[in-house]
Design a protein around this motif. Structure first.
Motif, PDB file in Angstrom:
ATOM      1  N   LYS A 185      27.557  26.270 -17.526  1.00  0.00           N
ATOM      2  CA  LYS A 185      28.754  26.050 -18.359  1.00  0.00           C
ATOM      3  C   LYS A 185      28.824  26.943 -19.606  1.00  0.00           C
ATOM      4  CE  LYS A 185      27.141  21.795 -20.736  1.00  0.00           C
ATOM      5  NZ  LYS A 185      26.493  22.463 -21.848  1.00  0.00           N
ATOM      6  N   GLY A 227      30.871  21.593 -11.865  1.00  0.00           N
ATOM      7  CA  GLY A 227      32.165  22.253 -11.984  1.00  0.00           C
ATOM      8  C   GLY A 227      32.355  23.328 -10.932  1.00  0.00           C
ATOM      9  N   GLN A 229      36.574  26.018 -16.598  1.00  0.00           N
ATOM     10  CA  GLN A 229      36.123  25.553 -15.284  1.00  0.00           C
ATOM     11  C   GLN A 229      37.016  24.440 -14.736  1.00  0.00           C
ATOM     12  OE1 GLN A 229      32.135  24.282 -16.485  1.00  0.00           O
ATOM     13  NE2 GLN A 229      32.675  22.159 -16.073  1.00  0.00           N
TER      14      GLN A 229
END
Lengths: 158, 158
Positions: free
Chosen positions: A106, A139, A31
């Motif tokens: 994530k 992100g 990311q």
């Protein structure tokens, strides 16, 4: 009986091994840093931010980093075709807003997110952390990150 | 001695098998149809074409389909920040031109083109056919095509 040697047949084809390698890669390994703008900035300022930060997608947040919208280059270009004054038009008029925002987390798998980007025909998604009902932007995950993951996967082997 | 069974150790790691699979994929298997504009159209008309055709990059050609320039969303957005009238500004003023255009050919390897897109920080390249000194545009290859190739590679295995 299985031959007693230091290696053995796993029953996997080379394509299954490809899949196994790629499925181990998670969003957090590739990311990028998110670039955000406040929901009250003008379209003109958002376009400037896109250039200064050299990104294709901006995330729109309220004053506590909570995701409220997404702005693509396409959204901004569309606005530039209109008759409005870009310096006074606020981004919250033209942004994509919830519940229409596609996002990821994530620990998601790069492959699953790649499928979503293709299906939804978008270039990037915010990586978020759930905070009760709210989504905090942590992100940015894009087709560039996916292309990098693919290049690294092969590069490691050279 | 090698055990006499119906399979044997190839000396390849799973990462090498990944590479082998990906290196077999060529641009022509995943390229998209190119969207071109004439070098005399206005920036305004180019932005409209980008929306009508839903692409992120336009190729600029002369009247015999020969590549003379490339226009990214970024180029067009930059122009929209200026003071000029977009309806009279011709694209050949703002386009990227030779020798600064990065391109590929249909038999190139997807992995090699992926590396180039990352290195040059661009989203798409024209696929060209060489015609003497000139380059005829025959396709478009993008990070979306690469993402699709990756998804297909894994999908085949499910």
């Amino acid at each position: 009986a299985r031959p007693r040697v230091g290696y053995y047949y796993t029953g996997k084809t080379s394509l299954q091994l490809v899949s196994d390698s790629i499925k181990k890669i998670t969003v957090k390994e590739y990311q990028s840093i998110p670039v955000v703008v406040d929901k009250n900035v003008s379209v003109y300022d958002a376009i400037c931010t896109m250039f200064l930060e050299d990104v294709g997608t901006l995330f729109v947040v309220d004053n506590s980093s909570i995701l409220v919208g997404v702005l693509s280059r396409k959204d901004l270009l569309r606005a530039s075709l209109g008759k409005q004054d870009l310096t006074t038009l606020p981004v919250n008029i033209i942004m994509t807003r919830m519940p229409n925002i596609t996002f990821c987390e994530k620990d998601d798998n790069v492959y699953e997110v790649a499928k979503i980007l293709i299906e939804k025909q978008i270039d990037a998604v915010p990586v978020v952390k759930r905070n009760g009902e709210q989504l905090e932007v942590i992100g940015r995950f894009t087709k560039t990150n996916i292309t990098k993951a693919l290049v690294d996967l092969i590069h490691e082997d050279m």
